[in-house]
Motif scaffolding. Sequence first.
Motif, mmCIF file in Angstrom:
data_model
loop_
_atom_site.group_PDB
_atom_site.id
_atom_site.type_symbol
_atom_site.label_atom_id
_atom_site.label_comp_id
_atom_site.label_asym_id
_atom_site.label_seq_id
_atom_site.Cartn_x
_atom_site.Cartn_y
_atom_site.Cartn_z
ATOM 1 N N UNK A 1 0.901 -1.178 0.093
ATOM 2 C CA UNK A 1 0.045 0.002 -0.103
ATOM 3 C C UNK A 1 0.983 1.378 0.026
ATOM 4 N N UNK A 2 1.935 1.131 0.818
ATOM 5 C CA UNK A 2 2.631 2.467 0.828
ATOM 6 C C UNK A 2 3.552 2.588 -0.349
ATOM 7 N N UNK A 3 3.687 1.554 -1.391
ATOM 8 C CA UNK A 3 4.402 1.798 -2.482
ATOM 9 C C UNK A 3 3.533 2.576 -3.487
ATOM 10 N N UNK A 4 2.332 2.453 -3.271
ATOM 11 C CA UNK A 4 1.205 2.921 -4.124
ATOM 12 C C UNK A 4 1.130 4.711 -3.829
ATOM 13 N N UNK A 5 1.636 4.978 -2.674
ATOM 14 C CA UNK A 5 1.458 6.654 -2.466
ATOM 15 C C UNK A 5 2.428 7.296 -3.411
ATOM 16 N N UNK B 1 8.105 2.558 3.257
ATOM 17 C CA UNK B 1 8.890 1.096 3.155
ATOM 18 C C UNK B 1 8.064 0.408 2.077
ATOM 19 N N UNK B 2 9.160 -0.419 1.578
ATOM 20 C CA UNK B 2 8.467 -1.064 0.414
ATOM 21 C C UNK B 2 8.671 -2.701 0.719
ATOM 22 N N UNK B 3 8.186 -3.523 -0.260
ATOM 23 C CA UNK B 3 8.229 -4.950 0.045
ATOM 24 C C UNK B 3 9.783 -5.391 -0.058
#
Length: 337
Positions: A270-274, A280-282
């Motif tokens: 979800x954070x990667x979509x911001x 933080x990324x996977x």
Amino acid sequence: MKNILILGGTGFVGAHVCEKLVREGWRVTVLTRRRSNAQHLLPLPSTTVLEVDVHDEAALTRALTGQDAVVNLVAILHGTQESFDKAHVALPQKLARACVAVGIEQVVHISALGADALQPQSAPSMYLRSKGQGEAVLMQAAIGAGADHGKHAGFELTILRPSVIFGADDKFINLFAKLQKIFPVMPLAGADARFQPVWVEDVATAVVRSLARVGASDAKTPRIIEVCGPDVFTLKELVQLSAQLSGVCEGLGRPVIALPRWLGQIQAAMMELAPGQPLMSRDNLDSMQIDNVATGKLPGLSSLGITPSALRPIAQDYLEQNQPSYGLTGIRLRSHH
């Protein structure tokens, strides 16, 4: 006065490295895509800023001409396989060829704890795998492997592998402190991951001492040094410490809720979509599958004559300065109560 070229010199670590090198009497040249990114370096004496695309090998080779040494600080924490390969593998390949072509004497390369030049594919994340591949490229070039380079064969190479780096301008401890001022609870992925945070000033000193070949027994043998602080913390402990030192909830901080790995993966996705850089990324989570602490199998900061600084007193100083109660403003506030 020796000449040194810095790649990635406009960043958090780079600014500290440039300052120390200038103090040691080096003539520093910093390459950057945009001169505006280097405004904070312009007041430094004996420092030149050049607008150069470091990924352009011909331009990089021209910039290296006349230099004695190179420090490579270029790194990204988030991205695709392609972007990691570009920054951490293709750039070291171009740098290695350029160094050999113009006869550079010394290279200091900032890698990462957890990278493995011998088995790069064994690392758990794209970030660490690419870091290991970049190390391998430079090590092969340093010993003159695979080609007849004549009198310019190889160069002296030091690879520094830091744990997470902290300091007054970091985006690590400061970030946790800011988040706790915003959110009532802190859901945390990778809460049990272990780190050995190192002060940015110690990292910069390690670069300078590496260039001076402190502790080097054989100049022609590439050396790898683990750059770590004296203390080990879990990620949860670091989050709690940032709250305590910055006075969130009178030093108690917000409740920290450790997320199971599957939920942490969802949170990171979800954070990667911001927009902008994710918190933080996977791939960051994948990196945290292995402890970010010294193995003890390689030399540490002590091999460079450096006693690593503890996180708590330094972080306390810069986190306190961000509080309303700090300094003259704080005195005025208290005088009204």
